[in-house]
Design a protein around this motif. Structure first.
Motif, mmCIF file in Angstrom:
data_model
loop_
_atom_site.group_PDB
_atom_site.id
_atom_site.type_symbol
_atom_site.label_atom_id
_atom_site.label_comp_id
_atom_site.label_asym_id
_atom_site.label_seq_id
_atom_site.Cartn_x
_atom_site.Cartn_y
_atom_site.Cartn_z
ATOM 1 N N PHE A 102 7.126 -37.322 -5.804
ATOM 2 C CA PHE A 102 6.169 -38.050 -6.634
ATOM 3 C C PHE A 102 4.984 -37.131 -6.938
ATOM 4 O O PHE A 102 3.834 -37.427 -6.609
ATOM 5 N N VAL A 103 5.302 -36.029 -7.607
ATOM 6 C CA VAL A 103 4.291 -34.986 -7.826
ATOM 7 C C VAL A 103 3.169 -35.451 -8.755
ATOM 8 O O VAL A 103 2.038 -34.957 -8.671
ATOM 9 N N ASP A 104 3.448 -36.371 -9.667
ATOM 10 C CA ASP A 104 2.418 -36.856 -10.588
ATOM 11 C C ASP A 104 1.696 -38.094 -10.058
ATOM 12 O O ASP A 104 0.782 -38.602 -10.713
ATOM 13 N N THR A 105 2.120 -38.573 -8.911
ATOM 14 C CA THR A 105 1.502 -39.772 -8.345
ATOM 15 C C THR A 105 0.282 -39.393 -7.514
ATOM 16 O O THR A 105 0.359 -38.524 -6.644
ATOM 17 N N THR A 106 -0.816 -40.045 -7.814
ATOM 18 C CA THR A 106 -2.029 -39.866 -7.023
ATOM 19 C C THR A 106 -1.946 -40.808 -5.832
ATOM 20 O O THR A 106 -1.769 -42.014 -5.995
ATOM 21 N N THR A 107 -2.067 -40.237 -4.644
ATOM 22 C CA THR A 107 -1.843 -41.009 -3.419
ATOM 23 C C THR A 107 -3.128 -41.137 -2.618
ATOM 24 O O THR A 107 -3.881 -40.173 -2.473
ATOM 25 N N ILE A 108 -3.364 -42.351 -2.130
ATOM 26 C CA ILE A 108 -4.503 -42.593 -1.229
ATOM 27 C C ILE A 108 -3.946 -43.129 0.081
ATOM 28 O O ILE A 108 -3.267 -44.153 0.106
ATOM 29 N N ILE A 109 -4.231 -42.415 1.156
ATOM 30 C CA ILE A 109 -3.750 -42.797 2.480
ATOM 31 C C ILE A 109 -4.943 -43.203 3.335
ATOM 32 O O ILE A 109 -5.860 -42.403 3.556
ATOM 33 N N VAL A 110 -4.932 -44.447 3.769
ATOM 34 C CA VAL A 110 -5.949 -44.929 4.700
ATOM 35 C C VAL A 110 -5.308 -44.963 6.074
ATOM 36 O O VAL A 110 -4.259 -45.581 6.260
ATOM 37 N N ALA A 111 -5.915 -44.282 7.039
ATOM 38 C CA ALA A 111 -5.267 -44.160 8.334
ATOM 39 C C ALA A 111 -6.290 -44.042 9.455
ATOM 40 O O ALA A 111 -7.458 -43.698 9.231
ATOM 41 N N GLN A 112 -5.810 -44.326 10.656
ATOM 42 C CA GLN A 112 -6.603 -44.119 11.867
ATOM 43 C C GLN A 112 -6.266 -42.764 12.492
ATOM 44 O O GLN A 112 -7.064 -42.216 13.250
ATOM 45 N N ARG A 113 -5.076 -42.231 12.133
ATOM 46 C CA ARG A 113 -4.607 -40.991 12.754
ATOM 47 C C ARG A 113 -4.924 -39.798 11.867
ATOM 48 O O ARG A 113 -4.642 -39.797 10.666
ATOM 49 N N VAL A 114 -5.482 -38.768 12.487
ATOM 50 C CA VAL A 114 -5.783 -37.545 11.754
ATOM 51 C C VAL A 114 -4.507 -36.911 11.224
ATOM 52 O O VAL A 114 -4.480 -36.358 10.110
ATOM 53 N N SER A 115 -3.426 -37.007 11.976
ATOM 54 C CA SER A 115 -2.169 -36.384 11.556
ATOM 55 C C SER A 115 -1.644 -36.962 10.249
ATOM 56 O O SER A 115 -0.904 -36.303 9.523
ATOM 57 N N SER A 116 -2.026 -38.208 9.927
ATOM 58 C CA SER A 116 -1.552 -38.847 8.695
ATOM 59 C C SER A 116 -2.297 -38.359 7.466
ATOM 60 O O SER A 116 -1.797 -38.481 6.346
ATOM 61 N N VAL A 117 -3.497 -37.804 7.649
ATOM 62 C CA VAL A 117 -4.316 -37.415 6.488
ATOM 63 C C VAL A 117 -4.644 -35.927 6.465
ATOM 64 O O VAL A 117 -5.187 -35.442 5.464
ATOM 65 N N MET A 118 -4.316 -35.196 7.503
ATOM 66 C CA MET A 118 -4.798 -33.821 7.617
ATOM 67 C C MET A 118 -4.272 -32.902 6.515
ATOM 68 O O MET A 118 -4.896 -31.883 6.186
ATOM 69 N N ASN A 119 -3.117 -33.239 5.918
ATOM 70 C CA ASN A 119 -2.561 -32.404 4.848
ATOM 71 C C ASN A 119 -2.966 -32.875 3.458
ATOM 72 O O ASN A 119 -2.460 -32.359 2.457
ATOM 73 N N SER A 120 -3.878 -33.849 3.381
ATOM 74 C CA SER A 120 -4.331 -34.366 2.084
ATOM 75 C C SER A 120 -5.165 -33.312 1.365
ATOM 76 O O SER A 120 -5.814 -32.445 1.979
ATOM 77 N N ASP A 121 -5.176 -33.386 0.031
ATOM 78 C CA ASP A 121 -5.989 -32.448 -0.757
ATOM 79 C C ASP A 121 -7.480 -32.673 -0.494
ATOM 80 O O ASP A 121 -8.259 -31.726 -0.476
ATOM 81 N N ILE A 122 -7.836 -33.927 -0.346
ATOM 82 C CA ILE A 122 -9.229 -34.285 -0.058
ATOM 83 C C ILE A 122 -9.208 -35.353 1.035
ATOM 84 O O ILE A 122 -8.380 -36.262 1.018
ATOM 85 N N ILE A 123 -10.135 -35.235 1.979
ATOM 86 C CA ILE A 123 -10.303 -36.251 3.017
ATOM 87 C C ILE A 123 -11.750 -36.721 2.974
ATOM 88 O O ILE A 123 -12.671 -35.893 2.873
#
Length: 593
Positions: free
Chosen positions: A538-559
């Motif tokens: 889903f390369v064209d999909t903008t994704t927003i991840i809300v999480a309690q775990r750092v491991s779930s968001v650490m690879n995000s473009d922006i945190i």
């Protein structure tokens, strides 16, 4: 009761036919005592058995016509009540589903359920009864009085004299009863809410051995409901004994006066028999009217509650002109005193700089303190945003505002360079795929829980399940995608539920994907594989991840790091480790670095 009349308008023709049939049948009922009096006073003295039999046959056919007419009219009345209430329920359900979250919070779920069920039942009940007793009882009352006047005007005056007293009783009791029924329904709302909370939280209640405590809480609310019902019932119950007393006193007077008139030859015995029969008919008609007033009081209270919902103005309207007020920072939907447009209509898709833009956004649920304050960030097409923070910090509020479940108090939110308030609802929500905290699975098959009525192809559903890491598990289940799902997914594990919900969000290749704490039940390996598959497919999909775990968001473009409604950090994982103390503490605690 205007709302009831509006829903009866399409059925007026059927109602008129029913009224005519009911009217004819009721007239036949009224003729029976008159014929009996005629037989006793006029036919019997002639010693002509043939005439007696002839008039007896006439009475039989009158009775037969009355019975058949009432049966047909009652069936038609039931049909009108059923059809009108069905449309009312559909409209009410449609209105409830269109309410904003703010309006839902105001009404409460328990109250809306009560209005959909018990209130619509009260209206169904009064529509049916009004067509049956509401036609029959007044005809019997007025027709009975009219016929008694032809039999003996003097005796009729005794009957007529009691009617104003009866009317006063009905008026004042009904006036007192309607507010009591409104209070009763409000208490019923609380009872429904308590039952829903207890059933939903039954595992917690049992795990903490709080069954007795919940039973006491329920008993307290239940006692209040019973108290309100009892108070309303006592007030409305006054009418029957009072009316019985007044009418029976009238009956006694009629017998005394009638006997004296027969004794002096002013009235015949058959007339007295007919008169007493009519008096019984009139008594029953008055009691029926009294019961109708009780039903009418309940239905009026229910109609008022339903009308509150149906007349609720749309809260989140699509607006055409939006500008930012330079003094308050809030955005308006009028051209008056416009200082700055809040969107850029001249953008073409290739020129839009950001897929999502929060510009100094603030919002408060209770309007006392901000749940989020002065939040700003931008996100480009295909980027992934991670949102992390403590419980209650405002993470989910950001999602609620982005999806326009609530409107911001100040600031602007744009999607593709356009203020979100300028999108039509259908166009706007087509952009999203979302998995929320405590999201819902419906009592249906796995396939339909992913498809959700969107007419997706089998390939789309299967691919979505594959990306959500649930396809292999589904294939192992009996009936595969046709396997049944219990209410709220009770027959599935937490991880299976979350992955089916993620498959639902991915199935239509959304432009914006919202994952709000949607991987809490997944192991780290499955979570990582899931995020990699989403990023790859889903390369064209903008994704927003809300999480309690750092491991779930650490690879995000922006945190972004949220604390007490404010952004305290923004950047990549590496940047935040250097610049944001809150993020660094969370990371060190979870990752052990």
């Amino acid at each position: 009761m205007k709302i009831i009349i509006n829903y009866l308008k399409p059925h007026f023709n059927r109602m008129i036919v029913g009224f005519v049939i009911k009217f004819g049948g009721t007239l036949m009922d009224l003729l029976l005592p008159w014929i009996l009096a005629y037989i006793i006073d006029e036919v019997v003295p002639q010693n002509n058995i043939n005439k007696v039999l002839l008039w007896g046959v006439a009475m039989f056919f009158c009775a037969l016509f009355a019975v058949l007419g009432n049966i047909i009219a009652n069936r038609m009345a039931a049909g009108v009540a059923k059809d009108a209430t069905r449309v009312l329920r559909n409209d009410l359900f449609e209105k409830i589903t269109s309410l904003s979250f703010n309006q839902m919070d105001s009404f409460t779920e328990a109250s809306l359920i009560s209005r959909m069920t018990s209130d619509t039942y009260n209206i169904h009940n009064v529509i049916g009864r009004m067509q049956r007793l509401g036609v029959r009882a007044p005809i019997l009352l007025i027709g009975g009085i009219a016929l008694t006047m032809t039999l003996d005007p003097i005796l009729s005056l005794i009957l007529v004299a009691s009617l104003p007293l009866l009317g006063v009783v009905v008026f004042f009791v009904s006036k007192k009863g309607i507010p009591l029924y409104i209070e009763q329904q409000s208490m019923a709302d609380l009872l429904v809410r308590k039952v829903r909370e207890s059933i939903t939280g039954i595992r917690v209640i049992k795990a903490l051995s709080k069954t007795n405590y919940e039973e006491k809480q329920f008993e307290k609310i239940n006692a209040n409901v019973v108290s309100k019902e009892k108070k309303a019932a006592i007030v409305m119950a006054i009418t029957n004994p009072v009316m019985n007393f007044l009418l029976n006193m009238g009956w006694v007077l009629i017998i005394i006066v009638g006997a004296s008139r027969v004794n002096v030859g002013l009235t015949k015995p058959g007339t007295i028999i007919a008169f007493l029969t009519y008096f019984t008919i009139i008594l029953n008609a008055m009691l029926s009217i009294t019961n109708l007033f009780v039903l009418f009081s309940k239905a009026t209270a229910s109609a008022n509650r339903i009308e509150q919902v149906l007349n609720t103005c749309e809260d989140l309207k699509q607006v055409t002109n939006v500008y930012v007020d330079s003094d308050t920072g809030s955005y308006k939907d009028s051209d008056a005193n416009r200082n700055e447009y809040a969107d850029a209509n001249s953008y073409k898709d290739s020129q839009v700089p950001y897929r999502i833009e929060f510009d100094h956004v603030s919002f408060s649920y209770n309007k006392n303190y901000y749940s989020i304050e002065d939040v700003s960030f931008t996100l480009k097409k295909g980027q992934t945003l991670g949102i992390i923070g403590a419980t209650g910090s405002g993470k989910t509020t950001i999602i609620n505002l982005l999806m326009r479940f609530y409107d911001v108090d100040s600031g602007v939110i744009k999607i593709d360079g356009k203020d979100i308030r300028k999108y039509s609802h259908d166009e706007f929500y087509q952009k999203f795929g979302a998995v929320f905290q405590n999201d819902t699975l419906f009592e249906d098959t796995i396939y339909e829980n992913i498809n959700l009525g969107r007419e997706l192809s089998d390939k789309q559903v299967e691919k979505a399940a594959e990306y959500a890491q649930i396809l292999d598990h589904i294939k192992l289940m009996k009936n595969g995608f046709g396997a049944d799902v219990s209410i709220k997914g009770a027959n599935l594990s937490g991880g299976q539920k979350q992955r089916i919900l993620i498959a639902r969000a991915l199935a239509k290749s959304p432009q914006i994907l919202i994952l709000d704490d949607s991987s809490s039940a997944l192991d780290y390996k499955t979570d990582a594989t899931l995020r990699n598959d989403i990023k790859k497919n889903f390369v064209d999909t903008t994704t927003i991840i809300v999480a309690q775990r750092v491991s779930s968001v650490m690879n995000s473009d922006i945190i972004i790091v949220v604390d007490e409604g404010k952004l305290v950090g923004k950047g990549t994982h590496e940047e935040l480790l250097l610049t944001c103390q809150e993020y660094r503490e969370i990371s060190n605690l979870q990752l052990g670095k």
